[in-house]
Design an enzyme around this catalytic site. Sequence first.
Site, PDB file in Angstrom:
ATOM      1  CE  LYS A 289      48.769  30.580  41.341  1.00 17.10           C
ATOM      2  NZ  LYS A 289      49.201  31.975  41.187  1.00 17.10           N
TER       3      LYS A 289
ATOM      4  CG  HIS B 130      48.424  38.643  42.444  1.00 15.20           C
ATOM      5  ND1 HIS B 130      47.070  38.712  42.162  1.00 15.20           N
ATOM      6  CD2 HIS B 130      48.943  37.753  41.568  1.00 15.20           C
ATOM      7  CE1 HIS B 130      46.799  37.890  41.157  1.00 15.20           C
ATOM      8  NE2 HIS B 130      47.910  37.307  40.774  1.00 15.20           N
TER       9      HIS B 130
ATOM     10  CD  GLU C 113      54.504  38.263  39.517  1.00 15.13           C
ATOM     11  OE1 GLU C 113      53.489  37.992  40.183  1.00 15.13           O
ATOM     12  OE2 GLU C 113      55.609  38.482  40.043  1.00 15.13           O
TER      13      GLU C 113
HETATM   14  C1  LIG Z   1      48.900  33.046  40.695  1.00  8.47           C
HETATM   15  C2  LIG Z   1      49.853  34.165  40.609  1.00  8.47           C
HETATM   16  C3  LIG Z   1      49.940  34.929  39.443  1.00  8.47           C
HETATM   17  C4  LIG Z   1      49.012  34.747  38.275  1.00  8.47           C
HETATM   18  O1  LIG Z   1      47.778  35.298  38.572  1.00  8.47           O
HETATM   19  P1  LIG Z   1      46.611  35.426  37.473  1.00  8.47           P
HETATM   20  O2  LIG Z   1      45.477  35.960  38.248  1.00  8.47           O
HETATM   21  O3  LIG Z   1      46.382  34.088  36.908  1.00  8.47           O
HETATM   22  O4  LIG Z   1      47.100  36.388  36.439  1.00  8.47           O
HETATM   23  C5  LIG Z   1      50.896  35.926  39.393  1.00  8.47           C
HETATM   24  N1  LIG Z   1      51.719  36.166  40.442  1.00  8.47           N
HETATM   25  C6  LIG Z   1      51.676  35.444  41.579  1.00  8.47           C
HETATM   26  C7  LIG Z   1      52.631  35.749  42.664  1.00  8.47           C
HETATM   27  C8  LIG Z   1      50.738  34.435  41.699  1.00  8.47           C
HETATM   28  O5  LIG Z   1      50.671  33.746  42.837  1.00  8.47           O
END
Ligand SMILES: *Cc1c(COP(=O)(O)O)cnc(C)c1O
Length: 375
Positions: A52, A180, A258
Amino acid sequence: MKNKSGGIENLIRRMLKKHSSPLMLIQEDVLERQFRAFRKALPEVTPYYAIKANPYPGIIKKFIELGAGFDVASANEMNVVLELGASHDKIIFANTIKSHEDMRSACKKKVKLMTFDNESELYKIAKACPGAKVIIRIKVANIGSIVELSLKFGADPEQSISLLKKARSLGLKPMGVSFHVGSQCTNSENYLQALEVSSVIFNEAKQSGIFLNILDIGGGFPIKHFDADNHLTFERMASQIRKKLQRLFDKNVKFIAEPGRFFAGPAGILVTQVIGRAFRNNKNYYYLNDGLYGDFSGIVFDHCKYEFKTLKRGQRFLSTLAGPTCDSFDTISLSEDLSELDVGNVVYVKNIGAYSCASAVPNFNGFKPAKIVMC
Ligand SMILES: *Cc1c(COP(=O)(O)O)cnc(C)c1O
């Protein structure tokens, strides 16, 4: 230092001879540098690029080539990475709320690793994708992160054992824990605490006969947006995370992450040009050919602040930068110190590869976002 910015300015001049602006330059060597920096700092952790941040096919291809996995949030994102050649067993469907249709197509394409954070979702998963491998996403502190994610996602850690048992009773395979810490997280405590909480869940699950073996530490890894940002905490943060992973988890646990921003952000340079100027409110107003509806959408959605640079040197004046559309909301910045610019002059921004073109509107007022060029 001076070569570095000279290098970028030469690159911009060169690219503007071949392409018209607005231009989003994606530097392939920087994608690779970020990937290698991540692998070096966290060698036990397999990165799954969160597309994304920037789903441009050339970027995805590069990360396939480098051996990354992928974090997708919808069937469409999943199809994009599969069609570009990613393997189904290196994809995590990391949206805790998924439609039945999306889960059906994930199941058909053998993408069976997915996250959840509530009981209702478990019933949906069991129906759409029997036997799926599920990872519980827990709610963790997002203190100091620029983009807060814990308001919308995450199970209370205290509920996780009963949810994991529920998953098992529905015939699903409880595999692990994810979290996260919020995007652009500069506070390593968020990760360290989340790891402590996760390890308690691993231990308690084991006592219930549930043997978890995937820990997904999510995204959030920070990048520099301004040249003068010197927090540059990634390496320090990663070494603290690494020590904790080694101390808290068994050898058989597989670690994944991620990263989105960390992989794509530093690679992007947005090149715009002044299409008009005016003097209002005692300031120079420069109207650029890209704005909030385009590649500066991160100002709105990503709460991001950027460092605006020009190729022109000279005395600086307080200036306003605005986008090209007929909406006054489309104002990029009210107070930038910039040398005096004329129509045609370049304004560029570095470290803007993530959450920029990804969330741009295709054609508002007839203005298209930047052309993306890998270089
Ligand atoms: C947006 C998102 C990410 C990426 O996050 P960054 O802060 O760009 O590293 C990873 N995992 C999930 C579930 C997300 O929603």
